[in-house]
Design an enzyme around this catalytic site. Sequence first.
Site, PDB file in Angstrom:
ATOM      1  N   LYS A  22      -1.642  -0.374  -7.000  1.00 22.50           N
ATOM      2  CA  LYS A  22      -3.001  -0.654  -6.492  1.00 22.50           C
ATOM      3  C   LYS A  22      -3.021  -0.707  -4.966  1.00 22.50           C
ATOM      4  CE  LYS A  22      -4.260  -4.869  -5.934  1.00 22.50           C
ATOM      5  NZ  LYS A  22      -4.889  -5.804  -5.003  1.00 22.50           N
ATOM      6  N   ASN A  23      -2.113  -1.482  -4.376  1.00 20.31           N
ATOM      7  CA  ASN A  23      -2.190  -1.693  -2.925  1.00 20.31           C
ATOM      8  C   ASN A  23      -1.804  -0.451  -2.125  1.00 20.31           C
ATOM      9  OD1 ASN A  23      -3.226  -4.191  -3.284  1.00 20.31           O
ATOM     10  ND2 ASN A  23      -1.304  -5.293  -2.937  1.00 20.31           N
ATOM     11  N   CYS A 116     -11.814 -15.956   1.285  1.00 18.04           N
ATOM     12  CA  CYS A 116     -11.008 -15.444   0.186  1.00 18.04           C
ATOM     13  C   CYS A 116     -10.806 -16.608  -0.782  1.00 18.04           C
ATOM     14  CB  CYS A 116      -9.682 -14.959   0.758  1.00 18.04           C
ATOM     15  SG  CYS A 116      -8.350 -14.857  -0.420  1.00 18.04           S
ATOM     16  N   ARG A 121      -7.983 -15.687   5.366  1.00 19.65           N
ATOM     17  CA  ARG A 121      -7.252 -14.415   5.486  1.00 19.65           C
ATOM     18  C   ARG A 121      -7.857 -13.663   6.665  1.00 19.65           C
ATOM     19  NH1 ARG A 121      -6.774 -11.381  -0.091  1.00 19.65           N
ATOM     20  NH2 ARG A 121      -5.350 -10.059   1.077  1.00 19.65           N
ATOM     21  N   ASP A 306       2.696 -11.911  -3.957  1.00 23.73           N
ATOM     22  CA  ASP A 306       1.905 -11.473  -5.109  1.00 23.73           C
ATOM     23  C   ASP A 306       2.608 -11.717  -6.442  1.00 23.73           C
ATOM     24  OD1 ASP A 306      -0.060 -10.708  -3.380  1.00 23.73           O
ATOM     25  OD2 ASP A 306       0.463  -8.580  -3.375  1.00 23.73           O
ATOM     26  N   ARG A 398      -9.344  -6.140 -11.549  1.00 23.91           N
ATOM     27  CA  ARG A 398      -9.311  -5.563 -10.195  1.00 23.91           C
ATOM     28  C   ARG A 398      -7.984  -4.863  -9.942  1.00 23.91           C
ATOM     29  NH1 ARG A 398     -11.115  -9.389  -5.370  1.00 23.91           N
ATOM     30  NH2 ARG A 398     -10.335  -7.500  -4.370  1.00 23.91           N
TER      31      ARG A 398
HETATM   32  N1  EPU Z   1      -2.669 -12.239   8.971  1.00 20.79           N
HETATM   33  C1  EPU Z   1      -3.186 -12.716  10.167  1.00 20.79           C
HETATM   34  N2  EPU Z   1      -4.054 -11.912  10.824  1.00 20.79           N
HETATM   35  C2  EPU Z   1      -4.426 -10.686  10.393  1.00 20.79           C
HETATM   36  C3  EPU Z   1      -3.888 -10.206   9.166  1.00 20.79           C
HETATM   37  C4  EPU Z   1      -3.006 -11.017   8.484  1.00 20.79           C
HETATM   38  O1  EPU Z   1      -2.877 -13.813  10.589  1.00 20.79           O
HETATM   39  O2  EPU Z   1      -5.210 -10.015  11.070  1.00 20.79           O
HETATM   40  C5  EPU Z   1      -1.718 -13.068   8.213  1.00 20.79           C
HETATM   41  C6  EPU Z   1      -2.256 -13.487   6.849  1.00 20.79           C
HETATM   42  O3  EPU Z   1      -3.063 -14.642   6.928  1.00 20.79           O
HETATM   43  C7  EPU Z   1      -0.988 -13.698   6.052  1.00 20.79           C
HETATM   44  C8  EPU Z   1      -0.045 -12.662   6.639  1.00 20.79           C
HETATM   45  O4  EPU Z   1      -0.597 -12.282   7.891  1.00 20.79           O
HETATM   46  O5  EPU Z   1      -0.475 -14.969   6.287  1.00 20.79           O
HETATM   47  C9  EPU Z   1       0.166 -11.425   5.783  1.00 20.79           C
HETATM   48  O6  EPU Z   1      -1.083 -10.860   5.414  1.00 20.79           O
HETATM   49  P1  EPU Z   1      -1.263  -9.291   5.290  1.00 20.79           P
HETATM   50  O7  EPU Z   1      -2.137  -8.818   6.386  1.00 20.79           O
HETATM   51  O8  EPU Z   1       0.084  -8.672   5.141  1.00 20.79           O
HETATM   52  O9  EPU Z   1      -2.063  -9.167   3.926  1.00 20.79           O
HETATM   53  P2  EPU Z   1      -3.139  -8.079   3.539  1.00 20.79           P
HETATM   54  O10 EPU Z   1      -2.838  -6.794   4.172  1.00 20.79           O
HETATM   55  O11 EPU Z   1      -4.502  -8.672   3.724  1.00 20.79           O
HETATM   56  C10 EPU Z   1      -1.822  -7.206   1.467  1.00 20.79           C
HETATM   57  C11 EPU Z   1      -2.080  -7.062   0.005  1.00 20.79           C
HETATM   58  C12 EPU Z   1      -2.106  -8.426  -0.640  1.00 20.79           C
HETATM   59  C13 EPU Z   1      -0.774  -9.124  -0.379  1.00 20.79           C
HETATM   60  C14 EPU Z   1      -0.484  -9.167   1.131  1.00 20.79           C
HETATM   61  C15 EPU Z   1       0.877  -9.743   1.460  1.00 20.79           C
HETATM   62  C16 EPU Z   1      -3.428  -5.067  -0.064  1.00 20.79           C
HETATM   63  C17 EPU Z   1      -4.736  -4.437  -0.352  1.00 20.79           C
HETATM   64  N3  EPU Z   1      -3.362  -6.385  -0.192  1.00 20.79           N
HETATM   65  O12 EPU Z   1      -2.896  -7.984   1.970  1.00 20.79           O
HETATM   66  O13 EPU Z   1      -2.259  -8.202  -2.036  1.00 20.79           O
HETATM   67  O14 EPU Z   1      -0.807 -10.429  -0.885  1.00 20.79           O
HETATM   68  O15 EPU Z   1      -0.563  -7.844   1.673  1.00 20.79           O
HETATM   69  O16 EPU Z   1       1.869  -8.993   0.879  1.00 20.79           O
HETATM   70  O17 EPU Z   1      -2.456  -4.383   0.213  1.00 20.79           O
HETATM   71  C18 EPU Z   1      -2.858  -8.733  -4.250  1.00 20.79           C
HETATM   72  O18 EPU Z   1      -2.566  -7.563  -4.566  1.00 20.79           O
HETATM   73  O19 EPU Z   1      -3.073  -9.637  -5.101  1.00 20.79           O
HETATM   74  C19 EPU Z   1      -2.951  -9.079  -2.832  1.00 20.79           C
HETATM   75  C20 EPU Z   1      -3.592 -10.149  -2.387  1.00 20.79           C
END
Ligand code: EPU
Length: 422
Positions: A22-23, A116, A121, A306, A398
């Site tokens: 998915k991701n 969220c 997030r 995850d 989802r």
């Molecule tokens: N963070 C910041 N600022 C930002 C972005 C992230 O501080 O601008 C922090 C977040 O708060 C968190 C950390 O960085 O503490 C990591 O977040 P990341 O940006 O890596 O997460 P994401 O890209 O929003 C993706 C996956 C999530 C998964 C996370 C971590 C997708 C669509 N989503 O989210 O997947 O938990 O990486 O591996 O790729 C799920 O599939 O259930 C899911 C939530």
Amino acid sequence: MDKFVITGGNPLKGNVQVSGAKNAALAIMPATLLNSGENILYNTPEVNDVYTMTKLLNNLGVESEFSDFVLKLNTSNITSQTAPYEHVKKMRASVYVLGPLLSRFGYAKVSLPGGCAWGPRPINLHLEGMKKLGAEIELDEGYIIAKAKKLHGTRIHFDVSSVGATGNVLMAATLAKGTTVISNAAVEPEITLLAEYLIKMGAKINGLNTSVLEIEGVDELRSENVTNIPDRIEAGTLLIAAAMTYGKITLENVEPKHIDAVLGKLEDSGVKLIVQDKSIEVSFENGNFIKPVDVQTSIYPGFPTDMQAQWTAYMCLAEGTSMVTDTIYLDRFKHVPELNRLGADIETRENSVIIKGVKKLKGAKVMSTDLRASASLVLAGLAAHGTTEVLRIYHLDRGYQRIEEKLINLGAQIERVAGAEF
Ligand code: EPU
């Protein structure tokens, strides 16, 4: 709203195919906005987040066709650069359209994602990255408005490793003028696939699989095809389903090296694994029981956040006490009170849970609150005595492709009831 009615206690047995990630799909789909033409995405999972992203892309003018896990996206006639709130509020990954739209068209208007289910997030790193690439960013009436005549290469260091910010900035930098270096870039397999796909399109990227990506901007990218990787979180969830029910299953179409951390912890918990190139068999040898194993989540190749909720569910039936700590999302514990309703003994302490293993879980009504929390409740229901009703499984839909069909084929007793109570 659908619910699952699960009669627990059946050991899972048989073979099961892992779906596309998915991701990874949610990153490679918006990447097609960088080119003009038809792109074919193979092994795309049929999950609601993919449908949401497709609708968002359709709204921008992308033509799509989706059948048998083959998603065709034609980006020749982009008519809008706006991602409206209606789409973004459903799925935070919608923000991935920001980088490609800004880079190709010099303008993007994307709704801010908002809250969220389990806590903050932020997307500050995405925005800081775009600013460093030369974009003017304004926040207006809940929207990010990003403008740039032409993005330019720069050095970006992320204080926190972020999958989404790395993906977004990487996409934007492919069409920037000059060279961009992203340090402390995410190295998750979904980002590597995105980079490989961009390279197929004609992007110049070095440093794949490392935390320093170097991107030399090009004038344009061409349309291309790509095959998605297997979903490592679905794979891990199914392995735990088998272990928790003392079953024996074989995962097919899996990438074992993407889940080494989970495999290592599973072995510590006493299961037997037979790992081959694209398959994993999991079972318990006679007389073995689930041993308590502590887990701390971290960025790839660490134990994925995850999988935290699913591991917590698993440890509820361990012979002893374990501790699970989430260092990525400090508040991601909405499943804990629900698991406790099933007879678990879990206490939350800051960003950790202390799980005292119990002899058995007992069926009850529980509520899904987010995708992985829902998965943990299904796992607990499969292992519990009696009947468990998991409400609001739209969260599960989802990200897991027809999970109940896969589980039923493995011998689980699980029924989807449509239009159920809240
Ligand atoms: N963070 C910041 N600022 C930002 C972005 C992230 O501080 O601008 C922090 C977040 O708060 C968190 C950390 O960085 O503490 C990591 O977040 P990341 O940006 O890596 O997460 P994401 O890209 O929003 C993706 C996956 C999530 C998964 C996370 C971590 C997708 C669509 N989503 O989210 O997947 O938990 O990486 O591996 O790729 C799920 O599939 O259930 C899911 C939530």
